[in-house]
Design a protein around this motif. Sequence first.
Motif, short mmCIF file in Angstrom:
data_model
loop_
_atom_site.label_atom_id
_atom_site.label_comp_id
_atom_site.label_asym_id
_atom_site.label_seq_id
_atom_site.Cartn_x
_atom_site.Cartn_y
_atom_site.Cartn_z
N ARG A 42 7.53 7.63 -0.51
CA ARG A 42 6.95 8.32 -1.68
C ARG A 42 7.03 7.42 -2.91
N LYS A 43 8.15 6.69 -3.04
CA LYS A 43 8.26 5.78 -4.19
C LYS A 43 7.24 4.65 -4.08
N ARG A 44 7.04 4.17 -2.85
CA ARG A 44 6.05 3.08 -2.67
C ARG A 44 4.65 3.57 -3.01
N LEU A 45 4.37 4.85 -2.64
CA LEU A 45 3.04 5.40 -2.98
C LEU A 45 2.88 5.54 -4.49
N ASP A 46 3.97 5.95 -5.16
CA ASP A 46 3.91 6.06 -6.62
C ASP A 46 3.65 4.67 -7.23
N ALA A 47 4.34 3.67 -6.68
CA ALA A 47 4.16 2.30 -7.20
C ALA A 47 2.71 1.87 -6.99
N PHE A 48 2.14 2.24 -5.84
CA PHE A 48 0.75 1.88 -5.57
C PHE A 48 -0.18 2.53 -6.60
N GLU A 49 0.01 3.84 -6.82
CA GLU A 49 -0.85 4.57 -7.76
C GLU A 49 -0.77 3.98 -9.16
N LEU A 50 0.48 3.74 -9.58
CA LEU A 50 0.69 3.29 -10.96
C LEU A 50 0.29 1.84 -11.17
N GLN A 51 0.75 0.97 -10.24
CA GLN A 51 0.64 -0.46 -10.51
C GLN A 51 -0.52 -1.14 -9.79
N THR A 52 -0.87 -0.63 -8.60
CA THR A 52 -1.88 -1.35 -7.81
C THR A 52 -3.27 -0.77 -7.96
N SER A 53 -3.37 0.59 -8.09
CA SER A 53 -4.73 1.14 -8.13
C SER A 53 -5.56 0.65 -9.32
N PRO A 54 -4.94 0.23 -10.46
CA PRO A 54 -5.78 -0.35 -11.52
C PRO A 54 -6.58 -1.58 -11.06
N LEU A 55 -6.13 -2.21 -9.96
CA LEU A 55 -6.87 -3.37 -9.45
C LEU A 55 -8.26 -2.98 -8.97
N VAL A 56 -8.36 -1.72 -8.50
CA VAL A 56 -9.65 -1.25 -7.98
C VAL A 56 -10.69 -1.31 -9.09
N GLN A 57 -10.26 -0.95 -10.30
CA GLN A 57 -11.19 -1.05 -11.44
C GLN A 57 -11.46 -2.50 -11.81
N ARG A 58 -10.38 -3.28 -11.78
CA ARG A 58 -10.50 -4.69 -12.16
C ARG A 58 -11.54 -5.41 -11.27
N TYR A 59 -11.46 -5.16 -9.96
CA TYR A 59 -12.33 -5.92 -9.07
C TYR A 59 -13.71 -5.28 -8.90
N GLY A 60 -13.82 -4.01 -9.28
CA GLY A 60 -15.12 -3.33 -9.37
C GLY A 60 -16.07 -3.62 -8.22
N ALA A 61 -17.20 -4.23 -8.56
CA ALA A 61 -18.29 -4.41 -7.59
C ALA A 61 -17.92 -5.36 -6.46
N MET A 62 -16.84 -6.10 -6.61
CA MET A 62 -16.43 -7.05 -5.57
C MET A 62 -15.76 -6.33 -4.39
N ILE A 63 -15.44 -5.05 -4.62
CA ILE A 63 -14.68 -4.30 -3.61
C ILE A 63 -15.58 -3.74 -2.52
N GLU A 64 -15.15 -3.93 -1.29
CA GLU A 64 -15.78 -3.27 -0.14
C GLU A 64 -14.76 -2.25 0.36
N ARG A 65 -15.12 -0.97 0.27
CA ARG A 65 -14.18 0.09 0.64
C ARG A 65 -14.39 0.48 2.10
N VAL A 66 -13.29 0.56 2.84
CA VAL A 66 -13.36 0.96 4.26
C VAL A 66 -12.48 2.20 4.43
N ASP A 67 -13.00 3.20 5.16
CA ASP A 67 -12.23 4.42 5.40
C ASP A 67 -11.13 4.13 6.43
N GLY A 68 -9.89 4.08 5.94
CA GLY A 68 -8.76 3.72 6.81
C GLY A 68 -8.22 4.89 7.61
#
Length: 227
Positions: A179-205
Amino acid sequence: MSGTATKRSQKIILVGPPGAGKGTVAKSLVDRYGLCHLSTGDMLRAAAAAGTEVGLLAKSFMDKGALVPDSVMVSLIEERVQQPDCRTADGSPAFMLDGFPRTLPQADALQARGLAPDLVVFIDVPGDAIVRRLSGRRTCPACGNVHHVEFAPPKADGICDRCGGALVHRSDDHEATIRKRLDAFELQTSPLVQRYGAMIERVDGTQRPDEVMRAVVAVMQRHGYAG
Ligand code: AMP
């Protein structure tokens, strides 16, 4: 004029919450395309097992489900991407990063070194599915094989099917830590999704592993990889 030729993406980043299956996807892509695969989680675990200063420092963060400081991570990756196996014949950087960058400052560090990605594959899985997946995961430290108590149980309890090694429940795969790792992902890593924008290829995991792989291979093909 060959205006339709696709230039191969050489600097690839795999992003996704912990337990999305990045490691499995990465291993398949390495087998298929022979990419230079750098998993920061694996590098840190190896350093911790070897008892190096960086490894022991990293372990104190990993065991709590927290991210290791950016300065440590950036030096680790910076040094590693210089190695010849992460360069093409003409010396250009070519790698697949798995678990890095995980914060905006780490993304900035790549950019500043001319190592910004040309493809970002985002393996998307919701949090509740992640908890179920990770808390049942059992890893073989000897060969890297991964079992799951519910979805891929070993033939003999606690023993790796592939090499006979003793399976472990990674300290960061316990529910409170997940749960802590998921919180860290939401807080710290998900902003990367905005940063990389159109470069991202999303795959349903959340699909079956073979379907996830098929979708990832389709992405790779669109980015210049044959087969
Ligand atoms: P992983 O195997 O990629 O899930 O990584 C396991 C743990 O290693 C993470 O929960 C973090 O504590 C640490 N870690 C791996 N990569 C990074 C990174 N890029 N930045 C900070 N911490 C990291």
